[in-house]
Motif scaffolding. Structure first.
Motif, short mmCIF file in Angstrom:
data_model
loop_
_atom_site.label_atom_id
_atom_site.label_comp_id
_atom_site.label_asym_id
_atom_site.label_seq_id
_atom_site.Cartn_x
_atom_site.Cartn_y
_atom_site.Cartn_z
N SER A 106 0.81 -1.23 0.00
CA SER A 106 0.00 0.00 0.00
C SER A 106 0.83 1.27 0.00
CB SER A 106 -0.96 0.02 1.20
OG SER A 106 -1.83 -1.08 1.13
N ARG A 107 2.08 1.19 -0.43
CA ARG A 107 2.95 2.37 -0.50
C ARG A 107 3.57 2.46 -1.89
NH1 ARG A 107 5.13 4.31 4.84
NH2 ARG A 107 6.19 5.64 3.38
N LEU A 108 3.70 3.69 -2.38
CA LEU A 108 4.36 3.91 -3.65
C LEU A 108 5.87 3.81 -3.44
CD1 LEU A 108 4.28 4.75 -6.65
CD2 LEU A 108 4.43 7.13 -5.87
N VAL A 109 6.51 2.96 -4.23
CA VAL A 109 7.96 2.80 -4.17
C VAL A 109 8.50 3.20 -5.54
CG1 VAL A 109 9.85 1.15 -3.88
CG2 VAL A 109 7.75 0.90 -2.53
N VAL A 110 9.43 4.13 -5.56
CA VAL A 110 10.02 4.61 -6.82
C VAL A 110 11.51 4.26 -6.77
CG1 VAL A 110 10.40 6.57 -8.33
CG2 VAL A 110 8.33 6.46 -6.93
N ASP A 111 11.94 3.47 -7.73
CA ASP A 111 13.33 2.99 -7.79
C ASP A 111 14.04 3.72 -8.92
OD1 ASP A 111 15.56 1.38 -7.26
OD2 ASP A 111 14.91 -0.14 -8.69
N TRP A 112 15.08 4.46 -8.59
CA TRP A 112 15.86 5.21 -9.58
C TRP A 112 17.12 4.41 -9.89
CZ3 TRP A 112 14.68 10.38 -11.12
CH2 TRP A 112 13.51 10.88 -10.55
#
Length: 102
Positions: A35-41
């Motif tokens: 339920s969390r947005l995870v953004v991987d750069w």
């Protein structure tokens, strides 16, 4: 901001096979986990300096936070079809329906 970033020097569990060439200089992979947005750069530390990528990622996170804050504001505006996915309405139909009850 270090939690947002990780250099990709090779086979480290990135979203592509190590033998595949990078299509873009920076790969941004976003997903919802627990339920969390995870953004991987993902980027090459041979092409980009980590502080530069950190600044870009921080700007992205700040812009996203401002957008979320705006959307949560009761004065932000109306509803969109994504607010009522089960209704199967497009924006015009939803607007017409809401005009009749609000």
């Amino acid at each position: 901001s270090a939690g947002l970033l990780r250099p990709v020097p090779g086979a480290d569990g990135s979203s592509r096979h190590p033998a595949n060439e990078r299509v873009h200089l920076i790969e941004i992979v976003a997903a919802v986990r627990d339920s969390r947005l995870v953004v991987d750069w993902q980027y090459s530390d041979e092409r980009h300096r980590t502080p530069t990528i950190e600044r870009v990622a921080e700007s992205f996170a700040n812009a996203l936070a401002r957008l979320i804050e705006w959307c949560r504001n009761p004065d932000a505006g109306g509803f969109t079809p994504s607010d009522f996915p089960e209704a199967g309405l497009d924006q015009d139909e939803l607007d017409a329906f809401l005009d009749g009850i609000l």
